[in-house]
Scaffold this motif. Structure first.
Motif, PDB file in Angstrom:
ATOM      1  N   THR A 168       0.829  -1.213   0.000  1.00  0.00           N
ATOM      2  CA  THR A 168       0.000   0.000   0.000  1.00  0.00           C
ATOM      3  C   THR A 168       0.859   1.256   0.000  1.00  0.00           C
ATOM      4  O   THR A 168       0.331   2.365  -0.058  1.00  0.00           O
ATOM      5  CB  THR A 168      -0.917   0.047   1.242  1.00  0.00           C
ATOM      6  OG1 THR A 168      -0.081   0.073   2.409  1.00  0.00           O
ATOM      7  CG2 THR A 168      -1.850  -1.147   1.306  1.00  0.00           C
TER       8      THR A 168
ATOM      9  N   SER B  52       2.430   2.175   2.583  1.00  0.00           N
ATOM     10  CA  SER B  52       2.307   2.701   3.949  1.00  0.00           C
ATOM     11  C   SER B  52       2.621   1.552   4.903  1.00  0.00           C
ATOM     12  O   SER B  52       3.065   0.484   4.474  1.00  0.00           O
ATOM     13  CB  SER B  52       0.885   3.197   4.187  1.00  0.00           C
ATOM     14  OG  SER B  52      -0.011   2.096   4.237  1.00  0.00           O
TER      15      SER B  52
ATOM     16  N   ASP C  28       0.538  -0.192   6.303  1.00  0.00           N
ATOM     17  CA  ASP C  28      -0.569  -1.172   6.259  1.00  0.00           C
ATOM     18  C   ASP C  28      -0.214  -2.260   5.248  1.00  0.00           C
ATOM     19  O   ASP C  28      -0.374  -2.064   4.048  1.00  0.00           O
ATOM     20  CB  ASP C  28      -1.870  -0.482   5.822  1.00  0.00           C
ATOM     21  CG  ASP C  28      -2.152   0.781   6.611  1.00  0.00           C
ATOM     22  OD1 ASP C  28      -1.785   0.839   7.794  1.00  0.00           O
ATOM     23  OD2 ASP C  28      -2.739   1.715   6.037  1.00  0.00           O
TER      24      ASP C  28
ATOM     25  N   VAL D  90      -7.217  -4.955   4.120  1.00  0.00           N
ATOM     26  CA  VAL D  90      -5.929  -4.656   4.747  1.00  0.00           C
ATOM     27  C   VAL D  90      -6.173  -4.275   6.200  1.00  0.00           C
ATOM     28  O   VAL D  90      -7.117  -3.536   6.507  1.00  0.00           O
ATOM     29  CB  VAL D  90      -5.214  -3.508   3.977  1.00  0.00           C
ATOM     30  CG1 VAL D  90      -4.117  -2.903   4.813  1.00  0.00           C
ATOM     31  CG2 VAL D  90      -4.666  -4.011   2.658  1.00  0.00           C
TER      32      VAL D  90
ATOM     33  N   LEU E  83      -5.425  -2.204   9.324  1.00  0.00           N
ATOM     34  CA  LEU E  83      -4.842  -0.872   9.521  1.00  0.00           C
ATOM     35  C   LEU E  83      -3.806  -0.902  10.639  1.00  0.00           C
ATOM     36  O   LEU E  83      -4.051  -1.450  11.720  1.00  0.00           O
ATOM     37  CB  LEU E  83      -5.946   0.152   9.826  1.00  0.00           C
ATOM     38  CG  LEU E  83      -6.944   0.374   8.670  1.00  0.00           C
ATOM     39  CD1 LEU E  83      -8.031   1.358   9.077  1.00  0.00           C
ATOM     40  CD2 LEU E  83      -6.227   0.860   7.410  1.00  0.00           C
TER      41      LEU E  83
ATOM     42  N   GLN F 130      -0.407   3.500  12.589  1.00  0.00           N
ATOM     43  CA  GLN F 130      -0.407   4.880  12.095  1.00  0.00           C
ATOM     44  C   GLN F 130      -1.824   5.452  11.986  1.00  0.00           C
ATOM     45  O   GLN F 130      -1.991   6.645  11.779  1.00  0.00           O
ATOM     46  CB  GLN F 130       0.317   4.990  10.749  1.00  0.00           C
ATOM     47  CG  GLN F 130      -0.462   4.507   9.555  1.00  0.00           C
ATOM     48  CD  GLN F 130       0.315   4.663   8.236  1.00  0.00           C
ATOM     49  OE1 GLN F 130       0.851   3.713   7.694  1.00  0.00           O
ATOM     50  NE2 GLN F 130       0.394   5.885   7.723  1.00  0.00           N
ATOM     51  N   HIS F 131      -2.839   4.588  12.163  1.00  0.00           N
ATOM     52  CA  HIS F 131      -4.216   5.066  12.044  1.00  0.00           C
ATOM     53  C   HIS F 131      -4.881   5.325  13.392  1.00  0.00           C
ATOM     54  O   HIS F 131      -6.107   5.469  13.464  1.00  0.00           O
ATOM     55  CB  HIS F 131      -5.032   4.085  11.198  1.00  0.00           C
ATOM     56  CG  HIS F 131      -4.558   4.020   9.778  1.00  0.00           C
ATOM     57  ND1 HIS F 131      -4.845   4.996   8.846  1.00  0.00           N
ATOM     58  CD2 HIS F 131      -3.757   3.132   9.157  1.00  0.00           C
ATOM     59  CE1 HIS F 131      -4.256   4.697   7.705  1.00  0.00           C
ATOM     60  NE2 HIS F 131      -3.583   3.578   7.866  1.00  0.00           N
TER      61      HIS F 131
ATOM     62  N   ASP G 281      -8.258   3.847  14.760  1.00  0.00           N
ATOM     63  CA  ASP G 281      -8.728   2.859  13.778  1.00  0.00           C
ATOM     64  C   ASP G 281      -7.753   1.692  13.601  1.00  0.00           C
ATOM     65  O   ASP G 281      -8.035   0.771  12.820  1.00  0.00           O
ATOM     66  CB  ASP G 281      -8.968   3.530  12.416  1.00  0.00           C
ATOM     67  CG  ASP G 281     -10.211   4.421  12.431  1.00  0.00           C
ATOM     68  OD1 ASP G 281     -11.136   4.111  13.207  1.00  0.00           O
ATOM     69  OD2 ASP G 281     -10.232   5.414  11.689  1.00  0.00           O
TER      70      ASP G 281
ATOM     71  N   PHE H 275      -9.717  -2.719   6.451  1.00  0.00           N
ATOM     72  CA  PHE H 275     -10.100  -1.700   5.465  1.00  0.00           C
ATOM     73  C   PHE H 275     -10.296  -2.356   4.105  1.00  0.00           C
ATOM     74  O   PHE H 275      -9.497  -3.202   3.703  1.00  0.00           O
ATOM     75  CB  PHE H 275      -8.979  -0.653   5.401  1.00  0.00           C
ATOM     76  CG  PHE H 275      -9.141   0.395   4.337  1.00  0.00           C
ATOM     77  CD1 PHE H 275     -10.235   1.260   4.349  1.00  0.00           C
ATOM     78  CD2 PHE H 275      -8.193   0.540   3.330  1.00  0.00           C
ATOM     79  CE1 PHE H 275     -10.374   2.242   3.377  1.00  0.00           C
ATOM     80  CE2 PHE H 275      -8.320   1.528   2.355  1.00  0.00           C
ATOM     81  CZ  PHE H 275      -9.417   2.374   2.386  1.00  0.00           C
TER      82      PHE H 275
ATOM     83  N   GLU I  54      -9.459  -2.290   0.978  1.00  0.00           N
ATOM     84  CA  GLU I  54      -8.427  -1.632   0.162  1.00  0.00           C
ATOM     85  C   GLU I  54      -8.847  -1.592  -1.306  1.00  0.00           C
ATOM     86  O   GLU I  54      -8.611  -0.606  -2.002  1.00  0.00           O
ATOM     87  CB  GLU I  54      -7.114  -2.405   0.304  1.00  0.00           C
ATOM     88  CG  GLU I  54      -5.938  -1.755  -0.384  1.00  0.00           C
ATOM     89  CD  GLU I  54      -5.478  -0.493   0.343  1.00  0.00           C
ATOM     90  OE1 GLU I  54      -5.473  -0.476   1.590  1.00  0.00           O
ATOM     91  OE2 GLU I  54      -5.123   0.490  -0.349  1.00  0.00           O
TER      92      GLU I  54
ATOM     93  N   GLN J 154     -15.334   2.889   0.518  1.00  0.00           N
ATOM     94  CA  GLN J 154     -14.296   2.018   1.060  1.00  0.00           C
ATOM     95  C   GLN J 154     -14.372   2.012   2.583  1.00  0.00           C
ATOM     96  O   GLN J 154     -13.615   2.711   3.248  1.00  0.00           O
ATOM     97  CB  GLN J 154     -12.913   2.495   0.622  1.00  0.00           C
ATOM     98  CG  GLN J 154     -12.613   2.228  -0.846  1.00  0.00           C
ATOM     99  CD  GLN J 154     -11.210   2.646  -1.176  1.00  0.00           C
ATOM    100  OE1 GLN J 154     -10.955   3.831  -1.382  1.00  0.00           O
ATOM    101  NE2 GLN J 154     -10.286   1.705  -1.209  1.00  0.00           N
TER     102      GLN J 154
ATOM    103  N   ARG K  18     -23.408  -7.054  -0.029  1.00  0.00           N
ATOM    104  CA  ARG K  18     -23.272  -6.280  -1.263  1.00  0.00           C
ATOM    105  C   ARG K  18     -23.429  -7.180  -2.492  1.00  0.00           C
ATOM    106  O   ARG K  18     -24.068  -6.818  -3.464  1.00  0.00           O
ATOM    107  CB  ARG K  18     -21.898  -5.613  -1.329  1.00  0.00           C
ATOM    108  CG  ARG K  18     -21.794  -4.376  -0.488  1.00  0.00           C
ATOM    109  CD  ARG K  18     -22.593  -3.252  -1.137  1.00  0.00           C
ATOM    110  NE  ARG K  18     -22.813  -2.171  -0.217  1.00  0.00           N
ATOM    111  CZ  ARG K  18     -22.369  -0.928  -0.417  1.00  0.00           C
ATOM    112  NH1 ARG K  18     -21.688  -0.633  -1.496  1.00  0.00           N
ATOM    113  NH2 ARG K  18     -22.630   0.012   0.472  1.00  0.00           N
TER     114      ARG K  18
END
Lengths: 82, 247
Positions: free
Chosen positions: A12, A14, A16, A33, A35, A38-39, A42, A47, A49, A60, A76
């Protein structure tokens, strides 16, 4: 209908990295992914992704756990094939 | 309710004079516009979708944003506004709001009755041209946002909006030395730029790690203007500033 999860590392760009390929039978429908720290509050959430096909789009969300993520993905996908 | 002082109207005058030339008479007429001043708390609507306002709001202090609500609570932010802006100026001619307008921070807002603005425009064509020019620049800003949402990646979108807001604030004398207030949250940024909160957070941390912006959340400190504006492909031509406020 059920989903199958496969661990994968996701680039990513990052912190993550820990991810899951989400497969329906042998088809990839999404990438989740986890998290990283750094979040802040959260961290630890899963997430969406990337979503494929009907899951693609600007929506998302992130989920408290993998079960919740799978429920959302199935809803969904079900919604499109009632 | 109170009247606006000349000092409070300074951003409006600076805004208009940054994009057009006003005669002394027109400037005085802007100062003399009928106006009721209200203090509005953060995150309150100033005008709602489908409203039929009888006045326009000039921002005297604080930040505001235009937005549209979609199904399932989804929100698209359409623009951010700073002191001197009249974000619902179009209500003078388009009588039904086709989006909503809300405060980001606490704001002092001057409510100008439509008839006051109409009288200003009829008596002072240069004031009318300045307001017209402002609406054209508003459309130019939308074109840039459309390019961003359609064609720029997350880093570039965020870099671009930082540059844009800094230049807008600098034009009305509210920013200098590559520093300004930044009351916009990560969620706001995501809703404005079509990004998830996660992507906004990743990009902000990356821009900080690269030394392009400072670590502050509530203030924007641009540490490397050239790199940030290159990343955002930011070219201020579309803001059509003729004059900058003395910094």
């Amino acid at each position: 209908m059920s989903l199958h999860l496969e661990p994968i590392r996701v680039a990513t760009g990052s912190g993550d990295e820990e991810g899951r390929l989400v497969l329906m039978q042998d088809r990839l429908v999404a990438v989740l992914v986890r998290l990283s720290e750094q979040h802040g509050p959260d961290a630890g959430r899963w997430f969406l992704e990337a979503g494929l096909g009907p899951l693609a789009g600007p929506d998302q969300p992130s989920f408290a756990g993998l079960d919740e993520a799978q429920d959302w993905i199935l809803r969904r996908l079900d919604g499109l094939h009632p | 309710m109170a009247s606006a002082s000349n000092a409070e109207l300074a951003p409006l005058i600076r805004k208009l004079e940054s994009i057009a030339t006003l005669s002394d008479e027109a400037r005085q007429a802007v100062h003399a516009l009928p106006m009721a001043v209200r203090v509005v708390e953060p995150r309150q609507d100033l005008a709602r979708d489908k409203d039929k306002p009888a006045h326009c709001c000039v921002l005297l202090t604080g930040w505001a944003y235009r937005y549209k609500l979609l199904d399932e609570g989804r929100r698209q932010i359409l623009s951010f506004h700073v002191p001197g802006d009249i974000p619902d100026l179009q209500s003078l001619h388009l009588h039904v709001m086709d989006h909503s307008l809300a405060t980001v921070t606490q704001c002092r807002v001057g409510l100008i009755p439509h008839e006051g603005l109409r009288a200003l425009c009829l008596r002072f064509p240069d004031a009318a041209f300045a307001l017209w020019r402002d609406t054209l620049i508003d459309a130019a800003i939308f074109r840039e946002w459309m390019i961003g949402i359609g064609r720029r990646n997350a880093h570039s979108r965020i870099a671009h909006i930082f540059c844009e807001m800094y230049v807008k604030l600098q034009a009305v004398g509210l920013a200098e030395n590559h520093r300004c207030a930044w009351p916009v949250t990560q969620t706001d940024l995501g809703d404005a730029l079509g990004l998830s909160n996660v992507h906004v957070n990743r990009v902000l941390q990356d821009l900080r790690a690269q030394g392009l912006i400072g670590p502050q959340d509530r203030d924007l400190v641009i540490l490397d203007w050239d790199a940030l504006s290159a990343l955002g492909e930011f070219d201020e031509t579309y803001l059509h500033l003729e004059r900058r406020a003395a910094a």
